[in-house]
Design a protein around this motif. Sequence first.
Motif, PDB file in Angstrom:
ATOM      1  N   ALA A   8       0.842  -1.205   0.000  1.00 50.05           N
ATOM      2  CA  ALA A   8       0.000   0.000   0.000  1.00 50.05           C
ATOM      3  C   ALA A   8       0.874   1.250   0.000  1.00 50.05           C
ATOM      4  O   ALA A   8       0.634   2.203   0.723  1.00 50.05           O
ATOM      5  CB  ALA A   8      -0.931  -0.016   1.208  1.00 50.05           C
ATOM      6  N   ASP A  30      -0.458  -5.110   3.465  1.00 53.77           N
ATOM      7  CA  ASP A  30       0.866  -4.482   3.604  1.00 53.77           C
ATOM      8  C   ASP A  30       1.432  -4.931   4.944  1.00 53.77           C
ATOM      9  O   ASP A  30       0.685  -5.049   5.922  1.00 53.77           O
ATOM     10  CB  ASP A  30       0.748  -2.952   3.547  1.00 53.77           C
ATOM     11  CG  ASP A  30       2.092  -2.277   3.261  1.00 53.77           C
ATOM     12  OD1 ASP A  30       2.248  -1.667   2.192  1.00 53.77           O
ATOM     13  OD2 ASP A  30       3.011  -2.383   4.120  1.00 53.77           O
ATOM     14  N   ASP A  32       3.183  -3.315   6.860  1.00 55.21           N
ATOM     15  CA  ASP A  32       3.192  -2.174   7.782  1.00 55.21           C
ATOM     16  C   ASP A  32       1.745  -1.745   8.081  1.00 55.21           C
ATOM     17  O   ASP A  32       1.076  -1.167   7.224  1.00 55.21           O
ATOM     18  CB  ASP A  32       3.977  -1.035   7.120  1.00 55.21           C
ATOM     19  CG  ASP A  32       4.004   0.236   7.955  1.00 55.21           C
ATOM     20  OD1 ASP A  32       3.355   0.258   9.017  1.00 55.21           O
ATOM     21  OD2 ASP A  32       4.675   1.188   7.540  1.00 55.21           O
ATOM     22  N   ASN A 141       1.879   5.940 -12.860  1.00 52.53           N
ATOM     23  CA  ASN A 141       1.551   6.794 -11.725  1.00 52.53           C
ATOM     24  C   ASN A 141       1.138   8.194 -12.202  1.00 52.53           C
ATOM     25  O   ASN A 141       1.858   8.757 -13.013  1.00 52.53           O
ATOM     26  CB  ASN A 141       2.831   6.882 -10.867  1.00 52.53           C
ATOM     27  CG  ASN A 141       2.621   7.507  -9.521  1.00 52.53           C
ATOM     28  OD1 ASN A 141       1.506   7.770  -9.117  1.00 52.53           O
ATOM     29  ND2 ASN A 141       3.707   7.762  -8.830  1.00 52.53           N
TER      30      ASN A 141
HETATM   31  N1  LIG Z   1       6.222   4.514  -7.708  1.00 49.58           N
HETATM   32  C1  LIG Z   1       5.901   4.325  -8.984  1.00 49.58           C
HETATM   33  O1  LIG Z   1       5.630   5.294  -9.724  1.00 49.58           O
HETATM   34  C2  LIG Z   1       5.848   2.917  -9.566  1.00 49.58           C
HETATM   35  C3  LIG Z   1       5.254   2.750 -10.826  1.00 49.58           C
HETATM   36  C4  LIG Z   1       5.125   1.445 -11.355  1.00 49.58           C
HETATM   37  C5  LIG Z   1       5.651   0.370 -10.650  1.00 49.58           C
HETATM   38  N2  LIG Z   1       6.248   0.574  -9.435  1.00 49.58           N
HETATM   39  C6  LIG Z   1       6.754  -0.614  -8.748  1.00 49.58           C
HETATM   40  O2  LIG Z   1       5.794  -0.957  -7.744  1.00 49.58           O
HETATM   41  C7  LIG Z   1       6.461  -1.510  -6.602  1.00 49.58           C
HETATM   42  C8  LIG Z   1       6.145  -0.660  -5.378  1.00 49.58           C
HETATM   43  O3  LIG Z   1       6.642   0.660  -5.595  1.00 49.58           O
HETATM   44  P1  LIG Z   1       6.177   1.889  -4.691  1.00 49.58           P
HETATM   45  O4  LIG Z   1       6.702   3.095  -5.353  1.00 49.58           O
HETATM   46  O5  LIG Z   1       4.728   1.803  -4.384  1.00 49.58           O
HETATM   47  O6  LIG Z   1       7.038   1.615  -3.365  1.00 49.58           O
HETATM   48  P2  LIG Z   1       6.725   2.092  -1.877  1.00 49.58           P
HETATM   49  O7  LIG Z   1       8.013   2.025  -1.165  1.00 49.58           O
HETATM   50  O8  LIG Z   1       5.978   3.387  -1.897  1.00 49.58           O
HETATM   51  O9  LIG Z   1       5.712   0.963  -1.310  1.00 49.58           O
HETATM   52  C9  LIG Z   1       6.077  -0.368  -1.123  1.00 49.58           C
HETATM   53  C10 LIG Z   1       5.140  -0.973  -0.081  1.00 49.58           C
HETATM   54  O10 LIG Z   1       5.388  -2.369   0.022  1.00 49.58           O
HETATM   55  C11 LIG Z   1       5.231  -2.723   1.392  1.00 49.58           C
HETATM   56  N3  LIG Z   1       5.912  -3.992   1.630  1.00 49.58           N
HETATM   57  C12 LIG Z   1       7.235  -4.251   1.702  1.00 49.58           C
HETATM   58  N4  LIG Z   1       7.462  -5.552   1.932  1.00 49.58           N
HETATM   59  C13 LIG Z   1       6.237  -6.151   1.992  1.00 49.58           C
HETATM   60  C14 LIG Z   1       5.809  -7.486   2.219  1.00 49.58           C
HETATM   61  N5  LIG Z   1       6.681  -8.475   2.403  1.00 49.58           N
HETATM   62  N6  LIG Z   1       4.484  -7.734   2.239  1.00 49.58           N
HETATM   63  C15 LIG Z   1       3.583  -6.740   2.064  1.00 49.58           C
HETATM   64  N7  LIG Z   1       3.932  -5.451   1.852  1.00 49.58           N
HETATM   65  C16 LIG Z   1       5.245  -5.165   1.819  1.00 49.58           C
HETATM   66  C17 LIG Z   1       5.844  -1.549   2.149  1.00 49.58           C
HETATM   67  O11 LIG Z   1       5.430  -1.507   3.499  1.00 49.58           O
HETATM   68  C18 LIG Z   1       5.324  -0.374   1.321  1.00 49.58           C
HETATM   69  O12 LIG Z   1       4.082   0.117   1.809  1.00 49.58           O
HETATM   70  C19 LIG Z   1       7.944  -1.547  -6.946  1.00 49.58           C
HETATM   71  O13 LIG Z   1       8.270  -2.798  -7.487  1.00 49.58           O
HETATM   72  C20 LIG Z   1       8.073  -0.451  -7.998  1.00 49.58           C
HETATM   73  O14 LIG Z   1       9.170  -0.645  -8.843  1.00 49.58           O
HETATM   74  C21 LIG Z   1       6.339   1.819  -8.863  1.00 49.58           C
END
Ligand SMILES: NC(=O)c1ccc[n+]([C@@H]2O[C@H](COP(=O)([O-])OP(=O)(O)OC[C@H]3O[C@@H](n4cnc5c(N)ncnc54)[C@H](O)[C@@H]3O)[C@@H](O)[C@H]2O)c1
Length: 280
Positions: A8, A30, A32, A141
């Motif tokens: 999340a 999540d 957290d 995003n």
């Molecule tokens: N930010 C972007 O614009 C974007 C766009 C497309 C894809 N992504 C991809 O999406 C994924 C997440 O990116 P983000 O930017 O949302 O990162 P983020 O750091 O904002 O969120 C990651 C979330 O994963 C949770 N998490 C970690 N380990 C976990 C587990 N074992 N079980 C459940 N939850 C867990 C964390 O608590 C955190 O809330 C990455 O692989 C990223 O490359 C990101």
Amino acid sequence: MKIGVIGAGVIGTGVAHRFAQYGYDVSVVDIDPGKEKVMRRNIKNSIMGYNLVNGGEKKVDYKEVLEKISFSTELESLGECEYVIENVTEKIEIKKEVYLKLDSICNENCIFLVNTSCIPITKIAGYTSRKEKVIGAHFMNPVPMKNACEVIRGCYTSEETIKSVSDFLGSAGIKPIIVNDMSGFVSNRVSHVFMNEAAMVVQDGVASPEDVDAIFKECFGHKMGPLETADLIGIDTVVYSLDVLYEYYHDPKYRAAPIMKKMVDAGQLGRKSGKGFYNY
Ligand SMILES: NC(=O)c1ccc[n+]([C@@H]2O[C@H](COP(=O)([O-])OP(=O)(O)OC[C@H]3O[C@@H](n4cnc5c(N)ncnc54)[C@H](O)[C@@H]3O)[C@@H](O)[C@H]2O)c1
């Protein structure tokens, strides 16, 4: 239909929002527990912002959207889902642990959509016993505003899975653009090079973030500059993604700019932390 969203954070929140708004029952997981409050607040703010600009008949009821979303810290809550969209941190060891467990929890027909910036889908599929039902879905995003998604066909992804996921995305107003698997796919293999180089330009004192972005927006006609984009994605996610690209291709063009590594150490992660190349 019930679907699962794991993670999340920045993008998982957008994914949960989009599918809930299109009528799906969304179970979010999540590790957290603090993420539930932040996610609900961000969805509410996003909808209120949208209503301010659009208003009229297009107004969205944020309460209705939030009611479609449940939250848990346990993957076990995803047992009944038909599709699970995974959005955890861009680190292979974290994703691996999630998939090893998820595979034993979900029913055998459940399709796993891997939302990753750069990690190869074929590698992730190898952590499951359903390689043909694992597919990449690189959402853009902010997800509620973006009507296209880069869909990645892993080595073993079946045509049936591609069709099913294309229909699923289509039901939420998202057009799939299907590409083949290789680290970074199309969008991030290209975009991370220019975000990284833009960071190097700032690091070398050639221009301020504002001026770098102004050149992209005012001269090239881009909607956002590369450094605004890096702040929107999250500087940590950009650095982790460059690390994945570097590890995969062993090409120095993917070496993460030291200025961004330093920002990560300092907790300056962009919009999500209130400071990155800009202040929020
Ligand atoms: N930010 C972007 O614009 C974007 C766009 C497309 C894809 N992504 C991809 O999406 C994924 C997440 O990116 P983000 O930017 O949302 O990162 P983020 O750091 O904002 O969120 C990651 C979330 O994963 C949770 N998490 C970690 N380990 C976990 C587990 N074992 N079980 C459940 N939850 C867990 C964390 O608590 C955190 O809330 C990455 O692989 C990223 O490359 C990101």
